[in-house]
Scaffold this active site. Structure first.
Site, PDB file in Angstrom:
ATOM      1  CG  ASP A  81      -0.330  -0.251   2.525  1.00 26.80           C
ATOM      2  OD1 ASP A  81       0.688  -0.957   2.576  1.00 26.80           O
ATOM      3  OD2 ASP A  81      -0.842   0.258   3.541  1.00 26.80           O
ATOM      4  CD  GLU A 139       2.950  -1.347   7.834  1.00 26.03           C
ATOM      5  OE1 GLU A 139       3.140  -1.455   9.055  1.00 26.03           O
ATOM      6  OE2 GLU A 139       3.085  -0.251   7.239  1.00 26.03           O
TER       7      GLU A 139
HETATM    8 NI    NI Z   1       6.181   1.216   5.592  1.00 27.95          NI
END
Ligand code: NI
Length: 393
Positions: A81, A139
């Site tokens: 991401d 994340e």
């Molecule tokens: Ni990172």
């Protein structure tokens, strides 16, 4: 085997750079990495891996079955991401998605993961055991790893390795860390309930703003006087709201913050410690507090054996002077910790700094990663993986 891995990685580097630039130009926010995931699944399939999509919502899992007799399975985790940041790098492959940027290097991580799969799938007949690639979503919002684990991505995994780029380490170097790498990050909300009154008649009210000030001060002071100074705690109140008029005593104040710690015992003790201080202060002035302490992700605690595996593999590949043993952890957080609750593992810091220019930190709109790091990451992890079955009992 190191020679073969290096040769394959060198041959692949131009293609990996192309892939990385594609990811960089097409960043996707946490939980929305559909195109990246589809791209990853395509590459893994073309390498002959058994691919499962939509694991942990948008995550991709690739299985590379070795031909040896070792039944142990090693996992390698990368994240996909990007961040809600407007890129300011002037790179020719800068973000095409306005307001979204790969400012944390997850484009490099994804590319490194694919590079390892491309290299080791060509050496499959020499792989003693099985390798599982985990490409996770989200994340940056500390959710994706939990989603992967909940979907069974760690079932049958014996150990796990991870990587994160680091701009203050020069490219083609890396850092390993024994023990704590990142901190536990918890969320704290305190609602202090006093009693409203006239601003000129404080004795008839219970001033929630003044009590909140005492609470904040007491918590900061108590860290220095009651917590072991060798086990750091950072408590940041980042939001404070309360009051309606200059001449009206506020009846309610809301405080919200983040609590970071490294030591598991400290982490365990924090909610009660905060509650006692806050409740006692509020009680002494006749107010009450409603405290919500939400555990976020735990600290990443690198396993010494797996850390040594990465360190020794890297020293053999690059020489001692390119491999640092990091003396300090970070109080940042990393959801790799969620995997470590299921299997021991280690995450290392991959240098992406370029000595010829400024290297802004992660999450900065001008963050830039030196692409030579892709080769370093692929070789280090591919070789560590191969050595895993020889060197870890
Ligand atoms: Ni990172």
């Amino acid at each position: 085997m190191l020679t073969e891995i290096k040769a394959l990685a060198t041959e692949l580097q131009p293609r990996l750079v192309e892939m990385r630039r594609h990811f960089h130009a097409h960043p996707e926010l946490s939980g929305q990495e559909h195109q990246t995931a589809a791209y990853v699944a395509g590459v893994l399939s073309s390498c002959g891996l058994q691919v499962t999509e939509e694991v942990g919502k948008i995550g991709v899992v690739g299985e590379l079955e070795g031909t040896g007799a070792d039944s142990r399975r090693l996992a390698i985790r990368t994240d996909m991401d990007a961040l809600p940041i407007t890129e300011r790098t002037n790179l020719t492959f800068a973000s095409n998605n306005p307001g979204v940027m790969h400012a944390c290097g997850h484009d490099i991580h994804t590319t490194v993961g694919l590079g390892i799969a491309m290299v080791l799938s060509q050496l499959r007949d020499r792989l003693p055991g099985n390798l599982r690639f985990l490409f996770q979503s989200a994340e940056e919002i500390a959710q994706g790893a939990g989603w992967m684990v909940a979907d069974g991505a760690m079932e049958g995994v014996d150990h796990i390795l991870g990587v994160h780029v680091f701009p203050s380490i020069p490219a083609q170097s890396l850092g390993v860390r024994y023990g704590a790498l990142t901190a536990a990050a918890d969320d704290l909300e305190i609602i202090i309930q006093g009693e409203s009154g006239h601003g000129a008649r404080p004795h008839e009210a219970k001033d929630a703003i003044w009590i909140a000030a005492q609470v904040i001060t007491a918590l900061q002071q108590a860290i220095s006087r009651t917590q072991n100074p060798l086990r750091p705690v950072v408590l940041t109140i980042g939001e404070i709201t309360g009051g309606r008029a200059p001449n009206v005593i506020a009846d309610q104040v809301r405080l919200a913050g983040t609590v970071r710690s490294l030591h598991p015992e400290t982490h365990q003790a924090l909610p009660n410690w905060i509650e006692t201080i806050v409740n006692n202060i509020c009680a002494s002035y006749g107010a009450t507090a409603q405290i919500t302490y939400a555990r976020g992700i735990p600290s990443v605690q690198n396993d010494p054996t797996l850390t040594q595996l990465i360190e020794e593999s890297a020293v053999e590949a690059w020489g001692r002077d390119r491999v640092q043993v990091l003396p300090e952890p970070s109080l940042g957080a990393e959801d790799f910790a969620m995997y470590l609750a299921n299997a021991p593992g280690s995450m290392f810091r991959l240098g992406v700094g370029n000595p010829d220019r400024a290297n802004p930190p992660l999450h900065h709109p001008s963050f830039m990663a030196d692409e030579s790091a892709i080769h370093t990451g692929v070789v280090t992890l591919a070789y560590s993986a191969w050595r895993y079955w020889q060197h870890i009992d």
